[in-house]
Scaffold this active site. Structure first.
Site, PDB file in Angstrom:
ATOM      1  N   TYR A 159      -4.503  -3.855   4.138  1.00 56.43           N
ATOM      2  CA  TYR A 159      -3.688  -3.284   3.550  1.00 56.43           C
ATOM      3  C   TYR A 159      -2.357  -2.774   4.511  1.00 56.43           C
ATOM      4  O   TYR A 159      -1.540  -2.432   3.884  1.00 56.43           O
ATOM      5  CB  TYR A 159      -4.847  -1.794   3.181  1.00 56.43           C
ATOM      6  CG  TYR A 159      -5.556  -1.985   2.233  1.00 56.43           C
ATOM      7  CD1 TYR A 159      -5.247  -2.463   1.334  1.00 56.43           C
ATOM      8  CD2 TYR A 159      -6.949  -0.254   1.960  1.00 56.43           C
ATOM      9  CE1 TYR A 159      -6.502  -2.665  -0.208  1.00 56.43           C
ATOM     10  CE2 TYR A 159      -7.192  -0.512   0.858  1.00 56.43           C
ATOM     11  CZ  TYR A 159      -7.852  -1.493  -0.040  1.00 56.43           C
ATOM     12  OH  TYR A 159      -8.146  -1.162  -0.976  1.00 56.43           O
ATOM     13  N   LYS A 191     -17.138 -11.387   4.095  1.00 62.54           N
ATOM     14  CA  LYS A 191     -16.916 -12.753   2.748  1.00 62.54           C
ATOM     15  C   LYS A 191     -16.807 -14.212   4.050  1.00 62.54           C
ATOM     16  O   LYS A 191     -15.788 -14.572   3.215  1.00 62.54           O
ATOM     17  CB  LYS A 191     -15.472 -12.823   2.086  1.00 62.54           C
ATOM     18  CG  LYS A 191     -15.646 -13.581   1.190  1.00 62.54           C
ATOM     19  CD  LYS A 191     -16.819 -13.740   0.031  1.00 62.54           C
ATOM     20  CE  LYS A 191     -16.472 -14.260  -1.097  1.00 62.54           C
ATOM     21  NZ  LYS A 191     -17.442 -14.865  -1.792  1.00 62.54           N
ATOM     22  N   ASP A 227     -19.926  -9.990  -2.048  1.00 63.80           N
ATOM     23  CA  ASP A 227     -20.204 -10.293  -3.795  1.00 63.80           C
ATOM     24  C   ASP A 227     -21.501 -10.088  -4.019  1.00 63.80           C
ATOM     25  O   ASP A 227     -22.121  -9.150  -4.709  1.00 63.80           O
ATOM     26  CB  ASP A 227     -19.857 -11.347  -4.084  1.00 63.80           C
ATOM     27  CG  ASP A 227     -20.267 -12.835  -3.283  1.00 63.80           C
ATOM     28  OD1 ASP A 227     -20.519 -12.485  -1.992  1.00 63.80           O
ATOM     29  OD2 ASP A 227     -19.698 -14.181  -3.924  1.00 63.80           O
ATOM     30  N   ASP A 273     -13.615  -0.199   0.634  1.00 62.06           N
ATOM     31  CA  ASP A 273     -13.004   0.797  -0.179  1.00 62.06           C
ATOM     32  C   ASP A 273     -13.689   1.102  -1.732  1.00 62.06           C
ATOM     33  O   ASP A 273     -13.993   1.736  -2.163  1.00 62.06           O
ATOM     34  CB  ASP A 273     -11.347   0.291  -0.793  1.00 62.06           C
ATOM     35  CG  ASP A 273     -10.547   1.079  -1.378  1.00 62.06           C
ATOM     36  OD1 ASP A 273     -10.858   2.263  -1.783  1.00 62.06           O
ATOM     37  OD2 ASP A 273      -9.260   0.895  -1.196  1.00 62.06           O
ATOM     38  N   ASP A 294     -17.371   3.008  -3.668  1.00 64.20           N
ATOM     39  CA  ASP A 294     -16.607   3.817  -4.614  1.00 64.20           C
ATOM     40  C   ASP A 294     -18.183   3.275  -5.476  1.00 64.20           C
ATOM     41  O   ASP A 294     -18.500   4.136  -6.157  1.00 64.20           O
ATOM     42  CB  ASP A 294     -15.219   2.885  -4.959  1.00 64.20           C
ATOM     43  CG  ASP A 294     -13.899   4.485  -4.874  1.00 64.20           C
ATOM     44  OD1 ASP A 294     -14.255   5.193  -4.308  1.00 64.20           O
ATOM     45  OD2 ASP A 294     -12.859   4.490  -6.207  1.00 64.20           O
TER      46      ASP A 294
END
Ligand code: NAD
Length: 357
Positions: A143, A189, A221, A245, A249
């Protein structure tokens, strides 16, 4: 002798003002019985700031937060400002504020309230007792990484972490794990991304200082899948910015409504306490938003920023009692409701219970 605190208040846009007002109502109720004095200092951010000053993060807000003991924040954003250039949008203001405050650690609990076990989209037996703390790195990663560019034929962003950034967030996560069930799952990852292998190596280094914590690593994942398959396996999850993020959620849905969950952003200085949801423009101004996430954020503020544990306990117990007695806002109204409340009524009941011994 009474304790005095200056609380920065950023109401923001959409339902922001409605829910922050309820959190202040509850803070005032506990202040009265715990001999605490709060002075509130209101500041602008996001769309409200754009309308008033032309920019999403006014200099006055950057300077103002530094003079506070902690900052309570609602939410920003809405369709009115979506067509502005990216750097002028409300969301840029929030990213900039987090960066300016040095709040690199985002703590997002995902707790399933006993009374709302049926509110989850997952089966009650899967979510019962779930109590996860997602520790998300907040000021680094893709980001913020440079370079970032968008052209007609290609666009790119950069996922970058420095050693210092990973060290400090890993330490926060291990410290929290020590106060909980001493299980930490670091999400990355590393099978595809060099930056993730780097992250994993540094987390392993930090782990040496915390021999009591059981550390595991999981690819993002798989973590997404496991959160839905068997969320009870997690205690503390440590993640980078973008993975956190998304995963936090997803974790939030375990609890049934995004309107229930608080968050804390802490770091070098003053902390920022806010609900995990956005400004919900679709329900703004109707008096139906659930204020619990913001009220619970105020409790986190008392606990983590001000050390007012008793006052925090009061609020958290009041939330549980309110739910136990069947008071619900519309978003959770389908689950064992005795009475559907407005935002204002919900805040009033929680304030009332929080002030009782
Ligand atoms: P959102 O979280 O605002 O809303 C998603 C859904 O959840 C909506 O249906 C909304 O009505 C509902 N909801 C959210 N909070 C609720 C509450 N307290 N009580 C009851 N229902 C609630 O996400 P979105 O719709 O994707 O985004 C809306 C705006 O908020 C956008 O401008 C976005 O950029 C912004 N946003 C801000 C923040 C922040 O300020 N931290 C975070 C996320 C999104």
């Amino acid at each position: 002798m009474s304790q005095n605190y200056t609380i920065g208040v950023i109401k923001g846009d959409g339902i922001g003002p409605e829910i922050v007002d309820e959190a202040i109502k509850v803070l005032d109720a506990v202040a009265a019985v715990e001999d605490i004095n709060f002075t509130y200092k209101e500041m602008l951010l996001g769309g409200a700031a754009i309308d008033a000053t032309g920019v999403p993060l006014p200099e006055e807000t950057i300077q103002g937060v530094k003079q506070c003991d902690a900052v309570l924040f609602g939410a920003i954003g809405g369709p009115k400002w979506d067509t502005l250039e990216r750097h002028l949008r409300p969301e840029s203001g929030l990213l900039g504020l987090r960066k300016a405050m040095g709040t690199f650690a985002n703590l997002r609990p995902a707790t399933v309230y006993e009374e709302l076990v049926n509110a989850s989209t997952l089966k009650p037996e899967v979510v019962k007792g779930v109590d996860i703390m997602v520790v998300r790195e907040l000021t680094g990663g893709i980001y913020f990484g440079q370079p970032r560019e968008q052209h007609d034929d290609r666009a790119f962003n950069t996922m970058i972490y420095t050693r210092e950034e990973v060290l400090r967030i890993a330490k926060v996560a291990f410290e929290i794990a020590m106060k909980r069930d001493k299980r930490l799952c670091s999400v990355d990852k590393a099978n595809v991304l060099e930056v993730s292998q780097f992250w994993r190596d540094i987390v392993e280094e930090v782990a040496v200082g915390y021999p009591e914590v059981v550390l595991s690593h999981m690819y993002v994942d798989n973590a997404a899948m496991q959160l839905i398959r068997d969320p009870g396996q997690f205690d503390v999850m440590l993640t980078g910015n973008i993975f956190g993020d998304i995963l936090s959620d997803a974790a939030s849905m375990l609890s049934g409504s995004i309107g229930l969950l608080p968050s804390a952003s802490t770091g070098e200085g003053v902390g920022l306490f806010e609900p995990i949801h956005g400004s919900a423009p679709d329900i703004a101004g109707q008096g139906i938003a659930n204020p619990i996430a913001t009220i619970a954020s105020a409790a986190m503020m008392l606990r983590y920023a001000l050390g007012e544990t008793r006052a925090a306990d009061r609020i958290e117990s009041a939330i549980k009692r309110t739910l136990h007695e069947g008071y619900r806002t519309g978003d959770i109204g389908a689950y064992d409701a005795k009475e559907i409340c407005t935002t204002d009524e919900m805040g009033g009941i929680i304030a009332d219970y929080a002030s009782q011994a």
